[in-house]
Motif scaffolding. Structure first.
Motif, PDB file in Angstrom:
ATOM      1  N   ARG A 262    -108.258 -26.286  69.337  1.00  0.00           N
ATOM      2  CA  ARG A 262    -107.718 -27.529  69.919  1.00  0.00           C
ATOM      3  C   ARG A 262    -107.286 -27.312  71.361  1.00  0.00           C
ATOM      4  N   ARG A 263    -106.555 -26.231  71.601  1.00  0.00           N
ATOM      5  CA  ARG A 263    -106.025 -25.968  72.948  1.00  0.00           C
ATOM      6  C   ARG A 263    -107.149 -25.825  73.962  1.00  0.00           C
ATOM      7  N   GLU A 264    -108.167 -25.046  73.620  1.00  0.00           N
ATOM      8  CA  GLU A 264    -109.241 -24.793  74.583  1.00  0.00           C
ATOM      9  C   GLU A 264    -110.146 -26.002  74.758  1.00  0.00           C
ATOM     10  N   ALA A 265    -110.412 -26.731  73.662  1.00  0.00           N
ATOM     11  CA  ALA A 265    -111.291 -27.902  73.754  1.00  0.00           C
ATOM     12  C   ALA A 265    -110.623 -29.063  74.472  1.00  0.00           C
ATOM     13  N   ALA A 266    -109.287 -29.070  74.483  1.00  0.00           N
ATOM     14  CA  ALA A 266    -108.565 -30.177  75.112  1.00  0.00           C
ATOM     15  C   ALA A 266    -108.479 -30.048  76.630  1.00  0.00           C
ATOM     16  N   LYS A 267    -108.840 -28.893  77.169  1.00  0.00           N
ATOM     17  CA  LYS A 267    -108.802 -28.731  78.619  1.00  0.00           C
ATOM     18  C   LYS A 267    -109.817 -29.664  79.256  1.00  0.00           C
ATOM     19  N   SER A 268    -109.371 -30.443  80.212  1.00  0.00           N
ATOM     20  CA  SER A 268    -110.212 -31.505  80.773  1.00  0.00           C
ATOM     21  C   SER A 268    -111.309 -30.963  81.675  1.00  0.00           C
ATOM     22  N   GLY A 269    -112.373 -31.735  81.770  1.00  0.00           N
ATOM     23  CA  GLY A 269    -113.408 -31.466  82.755  1.00  0.00           C
ATOM     24  C   GLY A 269    -114.535 -30.573  82.298  1.00  0.00           C
ATOM     25  N   LEU A 292    -111.454 -31.686  65.933  1.00  0.00           N
ATOM     26  CA  LEU A 292    -111.166 -32.354  67.197  1.00  0.00           C
ATOM     27  C   LEU A 292    -110.962 -33.848  66.993  1.00  0.00           C
ATOM     28  N   LEU A 293    -111.813 -34.461  66.188  1.00  0.00           N
ATOM     29  CA  LEU A 293    -111.713 -35.903  65.944  1.00  0.00           C
ATOM     30  C   LEU A 293    -110.402 -36.255  65.251  1.00  0.00           C
ATOM     31  N   ARG A 294    -110.009 -35.432  64.281  1.00  0.00           N
ATOM     32  CA  ARG A 294    -108.759 -35.682  63.560  1.00  0.00           C
ATOM     33  C   ARG A 294    -107.551 -35.674  64.503  1.00  0.00           C
ATOM     34  N   ASN A 295    -107.649 -34.904  65.571  1.00  0.00           N
ATOM     35  CA  ASN A 295    -106.514 -34.726  66.467  1.00  0.00           C
ATOM     36  C   ASN A 295    -106.665 -35.469  67.793  1.00  0.00           C
ATOM     37  N   GLY A 296    -107.598 -36.392  67.845  1.00  0.00           N
ATOM     38  CA  GLY A 296    -107.745 -37.233  69.015  1.00  0.00           C
ATOM     39  C   GLY A 296    -108.220 -36.519  70.256  1.00  0.00           C
ATOM     40  N   ILE A 297    -108.938 -35.411  70.072  1.00  0.00           N
ATOM     41  CA  ILE A 297    -109.480 -34.646  71.200  1.00  0.00           C
ATOM     42  C   ILE A 297    -110.957 -35.000  71.318  1.00  0.00           C
ATOM     43  N   ALA A 298    -111.351 -35.544  72.469  1.00  0.00           N
ATOM     44  CA  ALA A 298    -112.708 -36.094  72.584  1.00  0.00           C
ATOM     45  C   ALA A 298    -113.420 -35.626  73.849  1.00  0.00           C
ATOM     46  N   PRO A 299    -113.761 -34.344  73.928  1.00  0.00           N
ATOM     47  CA  PRO A 299    -114.574 -33.887  75.068  1.00  0.00           C
ATOM     48  C   PRO A 299    -116.030 -34.308  74.877  1.00  0.00           C
TER      49      PRO A 299
END
Length: 338
Positions: A262-269, A292-299
């Motif tokens: 989660r932490r690494e995938a949430a980094k923007s850009g 990622l989807l469960r936690n609202g992270i959408a790269p």
């Protein structure tokens, strides 16, 4: 498999050379390797742990367990070509206080012996280790031996820890780690002359932990098994095109290190690419995407994996190119997605 090679000398008879798609190495030309890392690691561990035993289903040579058998013959058990019996005996050994390491091919464990692993080992939460060669597309023998669905099968089994090492160092460190863990473990195995790559990155295996091997601003590849090696190679290739690629190695598929992912995938850009030597159905890619989807992270999310199909037989380099998991194929896919 046999191939005919003709001697260029006039009048000489053709020579028939034997090659094997079964035990083909995944090492590239000139790549550093170590022989039989699992067999040597288990044999060394058994010197200090007298509760370690090894069992196999007529495949000691092809799972590197012959190293253990040679050094500890009194603790080696050859069960013959009977994988269900192998798993039943493994359960019995665990019940008697031993720490059994059972080896076979991943297709035979996941398909042929599934119910024995589920009912005799996992449900009872026994301290048994199932270590299986030829995971994913690591043999050219076709669907009968290509375990392209083993992670999907075993991820759904409660209480079972799943490990997918990258290289010889990962295997050497994972072997004592899973022996120290109390509970059933399934570990995918690279056997024979196994590439050595992670020693260059000060890597240390920890059960249940993902490791950031290198960082990158443009792309994050989340990978397991041999695809971490390919991801590192792809990162070097893409650097020539000014694409900065990070690689997050996930050697434990279950339980997943969700906090690090989660932490690494949430980094923007940066785009997130999951790379795995497994079907795109039911493996690491779906596990990461769901988390990622469960936690609202959408790269931006892409997936490198094997198709939902029975794969061809043939030479491994050709098959890896055909199905998109070679270094060059993965690099080309990432460039097209950017």
């Amino acid at each position: 498999m046999n191939s005919i090679v003709r001697n260029p000398a006039a009048g000489s008879a053709p020579q028939r050379l034997k090659t094997s798609a079964m035990i083909a190495s995944i090492a590239g030309e000139g790549q550093r390797t170590r022989p039989a890392p699992f067999g040597h690691a288990l044999a060394a561990l058994a010197e200090v742990r007298k509760d370690i035993v090894g069992l196999t289903a007529d495949l000691s040579k092809y799972t590197d367990l012959h190293i253990f058998a040679r050094q500890h013959p009194e603790r080696f058990f050859q069960m013959g070509m009977a994988e269900q019996l192998l798993m039943g005996a493994t359960a019995g050994m665990a019940r008697e206080g031993f720490v059994p390491f059972a080896t076979t091919y991943a297709v035979f464990a996941s398909r042929r012996a599934y119910d024995f692993i589920c009912m005799a080992i996992a449900e009872e939460n026994l301290n048994a280790k199932i270590v299986c060669a030829l995971p994913g597309l690591t043999t050219g023998y076709g669907p009968s031996h290509q375990a392209t669905d083993d992670l999907a099968i075993f991820r759904a089994m409660p209480k079972l820890t799943i490990v997918d090492p990258c290289d010889a160092l990962d295997i050497e460190q994972a072997t004592p780690a899973i022996a120290a863990y109390k509970g059933p473990v399934y570990m995918r195995l690279l056997r024979g002359n196994v590439p050595l790559v992670l020693d260059e990155y000060n890597y240390k295996f920890e059960l249940g932990k993902a490791k950031m091997i290198r960082d990158g601003r443009d792309v994050l590849i989340i990978s397991s098994g041999l695809m971490t090696m390919r991801a590192l190679e792809a990162a070097r290739l893409l650097q020539k095109d000014s694409v900065d690629v990070g690689v997050l190695h996930v050697p434990t598929i279950k339980p997943l290190d969700v906090e690090t992912i989660r932490r690494e995938a949430a980094k923007s850009g940066r785009m997130v690419v999951v790379a795995e030597n497994h079907s795109v159905v039911g493996g690491l890619g779906e596990a990461v995407a769901c988390e990622l989807l469960r936690n609202g992270i959408a790269p931006r999310f892409r997936h490198v994996g094997l198709p939902d199909a029975f794969l061809d037989a043939g030479a491994l380099p050709t098959l890896h190119d055909r199905y998109g998991i070679s270094t060059e194929a993965m690099s080309a896919s990432i460039k097209a997605w950017l």
